[in-house]
Every structure is written in structure tokens, then in C-alpha cells.
Motif scaffolding. Structure first.
Motif, short mmCIF file in Angstrom:
data_model
loop_
_atom_site.label_atom_id
_atom_site.label_comp_id
_atom_site.label_asym_id
_atom_site.label_seq_id
_atom_site.Cartn_x
_atom_site.Cartn_y
_atom_site.Cartn_z
N THR A 205 -5.49 -1.48 -7.03
CA THR A 205 -6.91 -1.67 -6.70
C THR A 205 -7.03 -2.52 -5.44
O THR A 205 -6.43 -3.59 -5.33
CB THR A 205 -7.66 -2.36 -7.85
N GLY A 206 -7.77 -2.03 -4.49
CA GLY A 206 -7.95 -2.77 -3.24
C GLY A 206 -6.88 -2.52 -2.21
O GLY A 206 -6.97 -3.04 -1.08
N ARG A 208 -4.87 -0.82 0.78
CA ARG A 208 -5.35 -0.05 1.92
C ARG A 208 -4.84 1.38 1.82
O ARG A 208 -3.62 1.63 1.77
CB ARG A 208 -4.86 -0.68 3.22
#
Length: 313
Positions: A205-206, A208
Motif C-alpha cells: 500500500t502506497g 510507487r
């Protein structure tokens, strides 16, 4: 202007870049090497210069996998419409011209330009060759992993990292014939994965990510939490040829493995003496490994457990 040495595919990269491209350089290479060091004794240096221009990019479209005459021209140009990489194999030099509009597009400067430029340099070299392979290490023992496109090599290697293995890359592994350690060097900072796999893992999650145009994969930059298990190189004890034709592990002869890999290590090698040298090197490496066909099942955890058991044996 930023000047620093980095490592990429086992090369020492002498990088010169303007400050407005420094974030791109950091995302590509990570932390710089200590001054006057090299990835391995005798590692060749690639000169990479970066400039940023105000050129407006054309509509994003994938350039050809290899530009025309990539294997013969003195200067090879990869052109994405607004940004370019100019490669001079004889000088081991890459000039990257980035449109300011492309600074936030890792598909352009990563997948299409820098990663491809280093692949061209390796395939054009008399002392280097590449394999279409990834690599994992479990318990200090390593395996190269190769497969036909679409079999699941990227998922297999990425799942290994997500399951606790060390990861050295998932698509291309480079061999420096002059490296006496018998290592294969990868690019472990990124992976090209099914976006559903990425979305299914909370630890990503998160992270790039960027979609690859016309492909069902995203370019993922591994989050900092994985940094300690990203390895630039492996000295493999096994070569696994992944298949979905069965779910067994079967031995493969070195002769058959060489033929399976021939289109990889022979790419760009027009001099018969050079081709013979790299083939002899790969033959020696394979004779020191267990060479196996590895049948994949639908359970990713089970596939990884079988890999672990194989490397523990």
C-alpha cells in the motif's frame, strides 16, 4: 549539478545530472556508492549524463523493444517522443535527455530509457551477456529463474520476496565474464507485476507504481521496508526453468539449458569468437548448478515452499 557513482547491473555508473533530475537519479539507483569504490574489483564504469529540456513530449507510446540497428550502430538512440537515451557502446556512455514533462514518468526514464540502455550496453559488449531471468535467495542459497513470457516468472520471484526471500531482479540478469565470483547481476529496485497482485498485498500500500502502456503490468518500486532483502547480485546454485505443463521438478541437461538460453546470451554477439567466449562462460556456470525444470501450480505459497525445500537440499 550532481555528480556521484552508483551501481546498476554490476556496472559502476559515473552519473552527472542537474539538480532538477536528482529525484529521478535517486529513484533509479538508490544510495550512491562510496567514493572511489566499485561493485566488484575490475567492474567497468559507464558514464551517464542527464539533461532536462523543455521539449514537449509526444503522446505516450511504447518505443520499439529495440531501436533499429541497435546491435550494429556506433550510436543507438531510444526515442520516446519527448525524451531520449543516446547510447555509445564503444565508450560505455549514455546520454539521457529528459523532457521536464517526463520527470514524473518512471515508465519513460525507467523502463524505456535507462533500463533498456544498460541492456543494450550489455548485449553489445564483448565481455558481458544477459539472461531473460530473475533471481531469488533463500537461506543463503540462490536460484536463477527463467521462463517463457507469460508463464509467471515475475509473479514467482516477487512472491518469493514477499514471502521472506532475498530478491535480485525479475526480468534480466547480467553476467560480467571478468567477474571471478561467478555472479549474475540484476536490478532489484523494481518489479513489473499484475496490478491485482500489487493491490492484494497490504505491505505494498502506497508503493510507487505506474501502469505500462499496452501491458497488463505495473512498474512497482519496492518500498523502503524491503530494502534489506534487495540484492544486486547472486552466485546461483540452481537454474530453474519455470513451466505450467506439469507440477514436477525435472532435471535439464546443460546442453538443453544452453539451447533454451541461446537467444539471450547470443543477442548482439556477431563475432564468433566473442559468442564462443560467452557460451563457454555460461557452460562453466551451469556445470556448477542444479539445472531443473520447475512446474508451477496455482498455489503461490506452495510454489515458494517447493523452492525453499529445493535450495535447502
Amino acid at each position: 549539478m550532481h555528480h556521484a557513482p552508483y551501481e546498476f547491473y554490476g556496472y559502476r555508473v559515473a552519473c552527472t545530472a542537474p539538480e532538477d533530475a536528482r529525484a529521478v537519479v535517486t529513484r533509479l539507483f538508490g544510495a550512491p556508492l562510496a567514493a572511489d569504490t566499485a561493485p566488484w574489483p575490475g567492474a567497468p564504469t559507464v558514464a551517464l549524463t542527464v539533461e532536462v529540456t523543455e521539449t514537449a513530449p509526444a503522446p505516450t507510446a511504447a518505443p520499439p523493444y529495440f531501436p533499429p540497428h541497435w546491435d550494429t550502430d556506433d550510436r543507438v538512440v531510444i526515442d520516446t517522443g519527448g525524451s531520449t537515451a543516446t547510447i555509445e557502446p564503444a565508450r560505455r556512455a549514455i546520454h539521457l535527455t529528459l523532457s521536464r514533462a517526463d520527470l514524473d514518468d518512471p515508465i519513460v526514464w525507467g523502463r524505456w530509457l535507462v533500463e533498456k540502455a544498460f541492456l543494450v550496453l550489455t548485449l553489445r559488449s564483448d565481455h558481458h551477456y544477459g539472461l531473460h531471468a530473475g533471481a531469488l535467495s533463500v537461506g543463503g542459497r540462490s536460484a536463477l529463474v527463467t521462463a517463457d513470457s507469460g508463464v509467471g516468472k515475475s509473479t514467482f520471484t516477487a512472491w518469493g520476496l514477499l514471502s521472506g526471500a532475498h530478491f535480485a531482479g525479475e526480468d534480466a540478469m547480467m553476467r560480467h565474464v571478468d567477474d571471478p565470483e561467478g555472479r549474475f547481476w540484476g536490478y532489484p529496485r523494481v518489479a513489473y507485476l499484475d496490478p491485482e497482485l500489487v493491490r492484494s498485498r497490504p505491505e505494498l500500500t502506497g508503493a510507487r507504481t505506474a501502469p505500462v502502456p499496452a501491458r497488463d503490468k505495473h512498474r512497482l518500486e519496492w518500498p523502503a521496508a524491503f530494502e534489506g532483502r534487495l540484492r544486486p547480485a547472486v552466485r546461483p546454485q540452481a537454474l530453474l526453468v519455470l513451466t505450467r505443463e506439469h507440477r514436477q521438478t525435472r532435471p535439464v541437461s546443460v546442453t538443453d539449458a544452453l539451447e533454451l538460453c541461446r537467444s539471450d546470451f547470443a543477442a548482439g554477439k556477431h563475432d564468433p569468437a566473442v559468442l564462443a567466449r560467452v557460451e563457454d562462460d555460461l557452460t562453466r556456470q551451469l556445470h556448477g548448478m542444479a539445472v531443473l525444470e520447475f512446474g508451477l501450480g496455482p498455489d503461490l505459497d506452495d510454489n515458494h515452499a517447493r523452492l525453499t525445500a529445493l535450495l535447502d537440499a
